[in-house]
Design a protein around this motif. Structure first.
Motif, PDB file in Angstrom:
ATOM      1  N   LEU A  92       0.826  -1.198   0.000  1.00  0.00           N
ATOM      2  CA  LEU A  92       0.000   0.000   0.000  1.00  0.00           C
ATOM      3  C   LEU A  92       0.864   1.253   0.000  1.00  0.00           C
ATOM      4  N   GLU A  93       0.340   2.293  -0.617  1.00  0.00           N
ATOM      5  CA  GLU A  93       0.984   3.595  -0.502  1.00  0.00           C
ATOM      6  C   GLU A  93       0.540   4.245   0.801  1.00  0.00           C
ATOM      7  N   GLY A  94       1.389   5.117   1.329  1.00  0.00           N
ATOM      8  CA  GLY A  94       1.026   5.818   2.550  1.00  0.00           C
ATOM      9  C   GLY A  94       1.950   5.471   3.688  1.00  0.00           C
ATOM     10  N   ASP A  95       2.039   6.380   4.643  1.00  0.00           N
ATOM     11  CA  ASP A  95       2.906   6.224   5.811  1.00  0.00           C
ATOM     12  C   ASP A  95       2.002   6.152   7.031  1.00  0.00           C
ATOM     13  N   TYR A  96       1.902   4.963   7.637  1.00  0.00           N
ATOM     14  CA  TYR A  96       0.977   4.757   8.743  1.00  0.00           C
ATOM     15  C   TYR A  96       1.731   4.635  10.059  1.00  0.00           C
ATOM     16  N   GLU A  97       1.203   5.288  11.074  1.00  0.00           N
ATOM     17  CA  GLU A  97       1.808   5.221  12.408  1.00  0.00           C
ATOM     18  C   GLU A  97       1.499   3.879  13.077  1.00  0.00           C
ATOM     19  N   ILE A  98       0.252   3.426  12.914  1.00  0.00           N
ATOM     20  CA  ILE A  98      -0.213   2.204  13.560  1.00  0.00           C
ATOM     21  C   ILE A  98      -1.005   1.386  12.550  1.00  0.00           C
ATOM     22  N   VAL A  99      -0.756   0.078  12.547  1.00  0.00           N
ATOM     23  CA  VAL A  99      -1.506  -0.854  11.708  1.00  0.00           C
ATOM     24  C   VAL A  99      -2.293  -1.778  12.627  1.00  0.00           C
ATOM     25  N   VAL A 100      -3.597  -1.855  12.409  1.00  0.00           N
ATOM     26  CA  VAL A 100      -4.469  -2.707  13.211  1.00  0.00           C
ATOM     27  C   VAL A 100      -4.833  -3.943  12.414  1.00  0.00           C
ATOM     28  N   ASN A 101      -4.673  -5.089  13.038  1.00  0.00           N
ATOM     29  CA  ASN A 101      -5.084  -6.366  12.477  1.00  0.00           C
ATOM     30  C   ASN A 101      -6.418  -6.730  13.122  1.00  0.00           C
ATOM     31  N   LEU A 102      -7.499  -6.522  12.382  1.00  0.00           N
ATOM     32  CA  LEU A 102      -8.833  -6.891  12.856  1.00  0.00           C
ATOM     33  C   LEU A 102      -9.203  -8.180  12.134  1.00  0.00           C
ATOM     34  N   GLN A 103      -9.022  -9.293  12.816  1.00  0.00           N
ATOM     35  CA  GLN A 103      -9.153 -10.580  12.150  1.00  0.00           C
ATOM     36  C   GLN A 103     -10.583 -10.797  11.665  1.00  0.00           C
ATOM     37  N   GLY A 104     -10.682 -11.431  10.512  1.00  0.00           N
ATOM     38  CA  GLY A 104     -11.956 -11.568   9.828  1.00  0.00           C
ATOM     39  C   GLY A 104     -12.913 -12.558  10.437  1.00  0.00           C
ATOM     40  N   ASP A 105     -12.591 -13.110  11.615  1.00  0.00           N
ATOM     41  CA  ASP A 105     -13.515 -14.051  12.264  1.00  0.00           C
ATOM     42  C   ASP A 105     -14.077 -13.478  13.560  1.00  0.00           C
ATOM     43  N   ALA A 106     -13.981 -12.148  13.730  1.00  0.00           N
ATOM     44  CA  ALA A 106     -14.441 -11.526  14.971  1.00  0.00           C
ATOM     45  C   ALA A 106     -15.395 -10.370  14.673  1.00  0.00           C
ATOM     46  N   PRO A 107     -16.553 -10.657  14.088  1.00  0.00           N
ATOM     47  CA  PRO A 107     -17.456  -9.581  13.663  1.00  0.00           C
ATOM     48  C   PRO A 107     -18.149  -8.864  14.816  1.00  0.00           C
ATOM     49  N   LEU A 108     -18.101  -9.425  16.016  1.00  0.00           N
ATOM     50  CA  LEU A 108     -18.743  -8.788  17.164  1.00  0.00           C
ATOM     51  C   LEU A 108     -17.812  -7.842  17.900  1.00  0.00           C
ATOM     52  N   TRP A 245     -17.451 -13.004  20.901  1.00  0.00           N
ATOM     53  CA  TRP A 245     -16.981 -14.359  20.583  1.00  0.00           C
ATOM     54  C   TRP A 245     -16.450 -14.354  19.154  1.00  0.00           C
ATOM     55  N   GLU A 246     -15.440 -15.182  18.901  1.00  0.00           N
ATOM     56  CA  GLU A 246     -14.953 -15.344  17.533  1.00  0.00           C
ATOM     57  C   GLU A 246     -15.607 -16.564  16.899  1.00  0.00           C
ATOM     58  N   LEU A 247     -15.576 -16.595  15.568  1.00  0.00           N
ATOM     59  CA  LEU A 247     -16.062 -17.773  14.854  1.00  0.00           C
ATOM     60  C   LEU A 247     -14.854 -18.666  14.572  1.00  0.00           C
ATOM     61  N   ASN A 248     -14.687 -19.684  15.400  1.00  0.00           N
ATOM     62  CA  ASN A 248     -13.554 -20.596  15.265  1.00  0.00           C
ATOM     63  C   ASN A 248     -13.943 -21.926  14.622  1.00  0.00           C
ATOM     64  N   ASN A 249     -15.149 -22.384  14.909  1.00  0.00           N
ATOM     65  CA  ASN A 249     -15.622 -23.690  14.465  1.00  0.00           C
ATOM     66  C   ASN A 249     -17.048 -23.559  13.926  1.00  0.00           C
ATOM     67  N   PRO A 250     -17.502 -24.510  13.106  1.00  0.00           N
ATOM     68  CA  PRO A 250     -18.898 -24.451  12.632  1.00  0.00           C
ATOM     69  C   PRO A 250     -19.907 -24.337  13.764  1.00  0.00           C
ATOM     70  N   GLU A 251     -19.575 -24.942  14.917  1.00  0.00           N
ATOM     71  CA  GLU A 251     -20.506 -24.893  16.057  1.00  0.00           C
ATOM     72  C   GLU A 251     -20.682 -23.483  16.602  1.00  0.00           C
ATOM     73  N   ASP A 252     -19.781 -22.565  16.232  1.00  0.00           N
ATOM     74  CA  ASP A 252     -19.870 -21.191  16.732  1.00  0.00           C
ATOM     75  C   ASP A 252     -20.909 -20.358  15.991  1.00  0.00           C
ATOM     76  N   VAL A 253     -21.365 -20.815  14.813  1.00  0.00           N
ATOM     77  CA  VAL A 253     -22.329 -20.026  14.037  1.00  0.00           C
ATOM     78  C   VAL A 253     -23.606 -19.779  14.841  1.00  0.00           C
ATOM     79  N   PRO A 254     -24.268 -20.818  15.364  1.00  0.00           N
ATOM     80  CA  PRO A 254     -25.484 -20.541  16.146  1.00  0.00           C
ATOM     81  C   PRO A 254     -25.202 -19.743  17.406  1.00  0.00           C
ATOM     82  N   ARG A 255     -24.010 -19.898  17.970  1.00  0.00           N
ATOM     83  CA  ARG A 255     -23.648 -19.130  19.166  1.00  0.00           C
ATOM     84  C   ARG A 255     -23.580 -17.639  18.836  1.00  0.00           C
ATOM     85  N   LEU A 256     -22.918 -17.296  17.730  1.00  0.00           N
ATOM     86  CA  LEU A 256     -22.831 -15.893  17.332  1.00  0.00           C
ATOM     87  C   LEU A 256     -24.202 -15.336  16.946  1.00  0.00           C
ATOM     88  N   GLU A 257     -24.993 -16.137  16.236  1.00  0.00           N
ATOM     89  CA  GLU A 257     -26.323 -15.668  15.842  1.00  0.00           C
ATOM     90  C   GLU A 257     -27.204 -15.420  17.065  1.00  0.00           C
TER      91      GLU A 257
END
Length: 266
Positions: A92-108, A245-257
């Motif tokens: 990417l272009e640009g000079d960033y002070e901080i980079v945040v990793n927001l993992q794609g399995d933590a929508p909450l 909660w994160e979505l780690n396993n298929p069983e987590d789908v109903p938990r998140l919902e």
């Protein structure tokens, strides 16, 4: 003082292939993919200059561009989200002070988790990396213990010192406690929230190190920093009535919902 959020997403998850494209039903009955919900969570964070999805998969790229996300393609050789964030930053272009990793399995992930995290790193010059931790109530801790009894890898727990510097992270429930807790009681266990804030120099250094034995045993990327003796700050965040909660396993789908329904999140 600019901030970049990177959402690393890969299709070929060992535990849950295709996870980023799994649909979750919100409180209104609307279905959105996991990656879309993660993008929406990132876009709600204040004080951020850019948000991108980093992936190596064309299916994820197509899905993300359909809802307006900016996508950075990264290589298939990235071993984890931190390596993918490092490659995305380099592309990417640009000079960033901080980079945040927001993992794609933590929508909450609430916006204030990320905002407090960024502020914590800014306030602690000696720290190169920061990550949020959330004190478990009895309901969360009992959920962790139930997962382990059933042979599932649930959330990650963290222990840290008086200076809030991380001592260890594990997929086991640590520290050990023989006590039992009511659902609404505070516990001595902290849930590691899968978000990281890095200084760019830390991201660059990370890719030069090989994975150590603890990282490989636990499957936790942040342990590479600890094994290299680097300071990793744990920033305690407050739930403010939100479940997490994160979505780690298929069983987590109903938990998140169920959590989204309970919190009336669409």
């Amino acid at each position: 003082m600019s901030v970049l959020i990177v959402i690393p997403a890969r299709y070929a998850s060992t535990r849950y292939p295709g996870k980023p494209l799994v649909e979750l039903t919100g409180a209104s009955g609307e279905k959105k993919s996991l990656i879309r919900r993660s993008w929406d969570a990132a876009m709600s964070v204040s004080g951020v200059d850019k948000v991108v999805v980093a992936t190596d998969d064309g299916r994820i790229k197509t899905a993300c561009e359909a809802f307006g996300a900016q996508v950075v393609m990264t290589s298939e050789t990235c071993e984890n989200g931190t390596e993918r964030c490092s490659e995305a930053l380099a592309n990417l272009e640009g000079d960033y002070e901080i980079v945040v990793n927001l993992q794609g399995d933590a929508p909450l992930t609430p916006a204030w988790f990320v905002e407090d995290l960024v502020q914590g790193l800014r306030n602690t010059p000696k720290a190169e990396v920061a990550t949020p931790v959330l004190r478990c109530d009895g309901r969360a801790l009992n959920g962790f213990l139930e997962d382990r009894r059933n042979g599932r890898v649930g959330g990650t727990t963290a222990v840290f010192g008086a200076d809030n510097q991380a001592l260890y992270f594990s997929k086991e429930v640590i520290p050990f406690t023989a006590d039992t807790f009511a659902d609404d009681a505070e516990t001595p266990v902290f849930h590691h929230v899968g978000v990281y804030a890095y200084r760019p120099s830390a991201l660059s250094a990370y890719t030069q190190w090989s994975a150590g034995p603890l990282e490989m045993l636990e499957g936790l990327e942040q342990l590479r920093f600890l094994e290299q003796g680097r300071a990793l700050l744990c920033v305690e965040v407050q739930a403010r009535g939100r479940q997490f909660w994160e979505l780690n396993n298929p069983e987590d789908v109903p938990r998140l919902e169920a959590m989204m329904a309970d919190m009336k999140l669409n």
